[in-house]
Motif scaffolding. Structure first.
Motif, PDB file in Angstrom:
ATOM      1  N   ILE A 195       0.827  -1.206   0.000  1.00 50.88           N
ATOM      2  CA  ILE A 195       0.000   0.000   0.000  1.00 50.88           C
ATOM      3  C   ILE A 195       0.864   1.259   0.000  1.00 50.88           C
ATOM      4  CG2 ILE A 195      -1.587   1.366   1.423  1.00 50.88           C
ATOM      5  CD1 ILE A 195      -3.018  -0.863  -0.038  1.00 50.88           C
ATOM      6  N   SER A 196       1.956   1.238   0.758  1.00 50.28           N
ATOM      7  CA  SER A 196       2.825   2.415   0.816  1.00 50.28           C
ATOM      8  C   SER A 196       3.578   2.631  -0.491  1.00 50.28           C
ATOM      9  CB  SER A 196       3.824   2.269   1.977  1.00 50.28           C
ATOM     10  OG  SER A 196       4.805   1.281   1.683  1.00 50.28           O
ATOM     11  N   TRP A 218       2.619   1.257  -3.864  1.00 56.34           N
ATOM     12  CA  TRP A 218       1.871   1.136  -5.123  1.00 56.34           C
ATOM     13  C   TRP A 218       1.766   2.442  -5.913  1.00 56.34           C
ATOM     14  CZ3 TRP A 218       0.382  -2.078  -8.696  1.00 56.34           C
ATOM     15  CH2 TRP A 218      -0.814  -1.919  -9.415  1.00 56.34           C
ATOM     16  N   PRO A 219       1.497   3.580  -5.292  1.00 53.70           N
ATOM     17  CA  PRO A 219       1.337   4.805  -6.108  1.00 53.70           C
ATOM     18  C   PRO A 219       2.647   5.435  -6.571  1.00 53.70           C
ATOM     19  CG  PRO A 219       0.162   4.961  -3.979  1.00 53.70           C
ATOM     20  CD  PRO A 219       1.139   3.826  -3.884  1.00 53.70           C
ATOM     21  N   HIS A 220       3.790   4.976  -6.065  1.00 52.01           N
ATOM     22  CA  HIS A 220       5.032   5.730  -6.253  1.00 52.01           C
ATOM     23  C   HIS A 220       6.143   4.933  -6.934  1.00 52.01           C
ATOM     24  CE1 HIS A 220       2.995   8.433  -3.535  1.00 52.01           C
ATOM     25  NE2 HIS A 220       3.026   7.534  -2.554  1.00 52.01           N
ATOM     26  N   LYS A 256      -7.238   0.924  -8.319  1.00 52.17           N
ATOM     27  CA  LYS A 256      -7.355   1.551  -9.633  1.00 52.17           C
ATOM     28  C   LYS A 256      -6.992   3.036  -9.580  1.00 52.17           C
ATOM     29  CE  LYS A 256     -10.876   0.125 -12.218  1.00 52.17           C
ATOM     30  NZ  LYS A 256     -12.242  -0.286 -12.638  1.00 52.17           N
ATOM     31  N   ASP A 257      -7.426   3.714  -8.548  1.00 50.62           N
ATOM     32  CA  ASP A 257      -7.161   5.152  -8.456  1.00 50.62           C
ATOM     33  C   ASP A 257      -5.672   5.456  -8.282  1.00 50.62           C
ATOM     34  OD1 ASP A 257      -9.851   5.639  -8.668  1.00 50.62           O
ATOM     35  OD2 ASP A 257     -10.173   5.977  -6.521  1.00 50.62           O
ATOM     36  N   GLN A 258      -4.946   4.576  -7.598  1.00 51.62           N
ATOM     37  CA  GLN A 258      -3.555   4.847  -7.246  1.00 51.62           C
ATOM     38  C   GLN A 258      -2.544   4.157  -8.167  1.00 51.62           C
ATOM     39  OE1 GLN A 258      -2.769   7.082  -4.888  1.00 51.62           O
ATOM     40  NE2 GLN A 258      -4.961   7.390  -4.565  1.00 51.62           N
ATOM     41  N   ALA A 259      -3.008   3.400  -9.145  1.00 47.71           N
ATOM     42  CA  ALA A 259      -2.101   2.658 -10.021  1.00 47.71           C
ATOM     43  C   ALA A 259      -1.278   3.606 -10.886  1.00 47.71           C
ATOM     44  CB  ALA A 259      -2.883   1.696 -10.908  1.00 47.71           C
ATOM     45  N   ILE A 260      -0.027   3.259 -11.126  1.00 49.26           N
ATOM     46  CA  ILE A 260       0.826   4.098 -11.976  1.00 49.26           C
ATOM     47  C   ILE A 260       0.491   3.923 -13.450  1.00 49.26           C
ATOM     48  CG2 ILE A 260       2.729   4.179 -10.321  1.00 49.26           C
ATOM     49  CD1 ILE A 260       4.124   1.985 -11.955  1.00 49.26           C
ATOM     50  N   TRP A 319      -9.344   1.868  -4.628  1.00 51.55           N
ATOM     51  CA  TRP A 319      -8.024   2.403  -4.304  1.00 51.55           C
ATOM     52  C   TRP A 319      -6.956   1.857  -5.253  1.00 51.55           C
ATOM     53  CZ3 TRP A 319      -3.176   0.828  -3.004  1.00 51.55           C
ATOM     54  CH2 TRP A 319      -2.314   1.807  -2.492  1.00 51.55           C
TER      55      TRP A 319
END
Length: 378
Positions: free
Chosen positions: A222-223, A225-227, A327-331, A325
């Motif tokens: 979770i920490s 996935w977006p980065h 889908k919204d945070q995927a790169i 979450w």
């Protein structure tokens, strides 16, 4: 229930830890065979260390896809008796190929004779020592007991060679090796790691010990996935966290097993060349829809606890929250432009797929729903 934890005897972790490989090889000289991919040989990491590392190997095998039984048999024929140690540097396909070679070089029969689902002979724990260096964060093969083998032409099977001794004694987890990977590779590998953790967390074979391990891995995911594709310090930290998540995913699946997503993905992978992580990620989204509708009390309790741990304060239903979450945070939207499957292929998959260690025995209709939502069936 007792949870059996099987892990590497030595694990080197951290940015730049690939530098530990050369002294490991020099301090215990043995005829060593390298398994890797073309992408690693073109990487800055290899270019920086080639002068020191290359002389430590008596040969090299390039792995560009999931290894077939015939490829493994050819490697064994070429190197049997000449190699006393194996190094694998690459993604899951490279690591699995090297693990299979290390074991079967110590066995007299061909690969198919030992392979789960189709083999007729039990595999022993005889294997060569192996140093595993993942360059992707997804499969967790550097800490699992199994080596996945795929035969897509005649037998059409994707299955494992499996023994506790096949866990690599040494793993080097260098997050810098993830740098330069495309957004799609980073995302598809990462969602594979998450699927391992998530299915192990929900597994009917699990207990508080295995769920604790899986939950720790999901927190790391979770920490990160977006980065994953960032080039700054936050990106470096994200790649470290995803490398941890992948390792813990391999540990979790080894202890608690997997569920219906992999029960379908394993069969689909026997007939299609689609990226395994992408398959799992595509199937995960419709599975979360089914999960949200489930009336299984144990499953819902676990999802409530997971939602509290990962998304405190959110009030959406847990499965809906997780799907949104992710889908919204995927790169990158890996679920767009679904790959094709024919109706005949769907029928073939459904005739062989299963729910594995899921708490719910998913019906053929539910599994068909997952396939039809995840792929373009024509």
């Amino acid at each position: 229930m007792i949870a059996s934890q099987i892990a590497n005897r030595q694990t080197f972790f951290g940015r730049g830890s690939l530098r530990e490989l050369q002294p490991l090889l020099c301090n215990a000289p043995l005829p060593t065979l390298l398994f890797c991919g073309h992408s690693f040989l073109k990487s800055p990491a290899w270019q920086a260390l080639e002068a020191d590392l290359a002389p430590q190997f008596i040969g090299m095998e390039i792995v560009s896809h999931e290894a077939s039984p015939n490829e493994i048999d050819a490697w064994v024929a070429r190197w049997r008796g000449k190699v006393q140690r194996v190094v694998a540097i690459g993604g899951g396909s490279v690591l699995d190929a090297a693990k299979a070679f290390a074991a079967l070089s110590q066995h007299p029969l061909n690969t198919l004779r030992y392979l789960e689902k189709v083999g007729d002979t039990a595999i022993s724990g005889e294997t060569l020592p192996l140093i595993a260096v993942p360059t992707t964060a997804g499969t967790g093969s550097e800490v699992t007991q199994n080596a996945v083998v795929t035969e897509k032409v005649e037998t059409k099977v994707k299955a494992s060679l499996r023994h506790a001794n096949f866990v690599p004694p040494i793993a080097i987890l260098d997050p810098d090796l993830l740098r330069g990977a495309s957004d799609r590779v980073l995302a598809c590998c990462a969602i594979d790691a998450f699927t391992h953790l998530f299915e192990a967390y929900l597994s009917a074979k699990g207990n508080i010990f295995t769920r604790h391990t899986a939950l720790a891995g999901m927190r790391a995911f979770i920490s990160a996935w977006p980065h994953l594709n960032r080039e700054d310090e936050q990106g470096n930290i994200a790649r470290e966290q995803m490398m941890i998540a992948s390792w813990q995913g391999g540990l979790s699946l080894s202890m608690a097993g997997l569920g219906v997503i992999h029960g379908i993905a394993g069969e689909l992978g026997a007939i299609k060349d689609y990226h395994h992580g992408e398959i799992c990620g595509r199937l995960l989204l419709p599975f979360l829809h089914l999960l949200g509708e489930s009336d299984n009390a144990e499953q819902q309790q676990l999802m409530d606890e997971l939602s509290t741990a990962l998304f405190p304060g959110f009030t959406l239903p847990p499965a809906t929250m997780l799907a949104s979450w992710l889908k919204d945070q995927a790169i990158t939207p890996f679920w767009h432009d679904p790959q094709p499957l024919t109706e005949a292929e769907v029928e073939w998959i459904l005739a062989r797929s299963n729910s594995k260690n899921s708490r719910v025995n998913y019906t053929e209709q539910q599994q068909r729903f997952m396939l039809e939502q995840a792929f373009h069936v024509r």
